[in-house]
Design an enzyme around this catalytic site. Structure first.
Site, PDB file in Angstrom:
ATOM      1  N   SER A 185     -25.127 -11.175 -18.479  1.00  0.00           N
ATOM      2  CA  SER A 185     -26.574 -11.038 -18.518  1.00  0.00           C
ATOM      3  C   SER A 185     -27.233 -12.414 -18.570  1.00  0.00           C
ATOM      4  CB  SER A 185     -27.006 -10.230 -19.751  1.00  0.00           C
ATOM      5  OG  SER A 185     -28.411 -10.227 -19.909  1.00  0.00           O
TER       6      SER A 185
ATOM      7  N   TYR B 110     -26.722  -8.990 -28.983  1.00  0.00           N
ATOM      8  CA  TYR B 110     -26.403  -8.710 -27.577  1.00  0.00           C
ATOM      9  C   TYR B 110     -26.260 -10.003 -26.781  1.00  0.00           C
ATOM     10  CZ  TYR B 110     -27.080  -7.114 -22.762  1.00  0.00           C
ATOM     11  OH  TYR B 110     -26.942  -6.875 -21.416  1.00  0.00           O
TER      12      TYR B 110
END
Length: 268
Positions: free
Chosen positions: A144, A157
């Site tokens: 990501s 995350y």
């Protein structure tokens, strides 16, 4: 010069029943790949497999497994080292939490790390040995843009995705001389249903920031063909990554807008 395999083989995709994983499945099946699809929901997985077989005429296997567990990882590891061989592994399964770290539980945080980090490590490790023995193979680890900076303060995350990107680059360098490629695919916000399933309110995110899963996959495969170790789809997220890498930390703290990890001081 392209580095993509001239003849499609068999690809294993985790988190394959929705979002980027499903987009990979459709694109690869259309390109002539046979598939092994992995997800937790057996019913949804079987429906996806039936659709792919009917539309593209490819051989599609399924494995229902929770990769946040040892048993789930072990089931997929067994397939990665069996025949017919896996020529392409797409580690796509992952989760985020809609809870700041200080209000989260150790159990939930450990589950995130088991899925986002440990499963990626285990499955990559399992598939590399047979790939190296054959002298060819590819691993795509879906990471990501969040992994390039602290864009959601209080959330773990982004830390997990930073590990995925660093891991992929490091392992990729070591196995490239052996004919095997490892690439980190680092999209930004993507319309996958992922945030809704996690209960994360993304209503404040501008529409222009959102990507389509098919576009993420297409650009990722193009970058794979160019031999890139890290793929960041679209110019807007390439610019964002440049900012995350080089902008002063104090400035980044002021513009971080993803609130999933923030602590509400009015909560007890």
């Amino acid at each position: 010069m392209t580095t993509e395999p001239s003849t499609p083989g068999r690809a294993l995709i985790t988190g394959a029943s929705a979002g980027i994983g499903a987009a990979f499945a459709h694109r690869l099946a259309a390109d002539g790949w046979d598939l092994v699809l992995v997800a937790r929901d057996a019913g949804r997985l079987d429906a996806t497999a039936a659709e792919l077989t009917g539309r593209y005429g490819r051989d599609v296997e399924t494995i229902s497994a929770d990769l946040s567990t040892d048993d789930g990882c072990a089931a997929v590891e067994r397939r990665l080292t069996a025949d017919p061989p896996i020529e392409l592994l797409v580690n796509n399964a992952g989760i985020s939490l809609n809870t700041p770290f200080v209000r989260s539980t150790v159990e939930d945080e450990a589950r995130l790390l088991r899925l986002n980090v440990l499963a990626v490590l285990r499955l990559t490790h399992a598939v590399l040995a047979p790939m190296i023995e054959r002298g060819r193979g590819t691993v795509i680890n879906v990471s990501s843009v969040a992994g390039f900076g602290v864009v959601m303060p209080g959330s773990t995350y982004s830390a997990s995705k930073a590990w995925v990107t660093n891991f992929s680059e490091s392992i990729g360098r070591s196995v490239a001389p052996l004919g095997v490629r490892v690439m980190a695919l680092c999209p930004g916000y993507t319309r996958t249903g992922y945030h809704e399933r996690a209960g994360i309110d993304m209503s404040g995110t501008p529409r222009w920031l959102w990507l389509k899963p098919d576009d993420v996959v297409a650009e990722g495969l193009r970058d794979l063909g160019k031999g890139k170790p890290v793929s960041v789809p679209t110019w807007k997220y390439k610019l964002a990554v440049a900012g995350l890498r080089h902008a002063p930390r104090r400035l980044l703290r002021g513009v971080s807008r993803d609130t999933r990890g923030r602590v509400d001081p009015n909560r007890g």
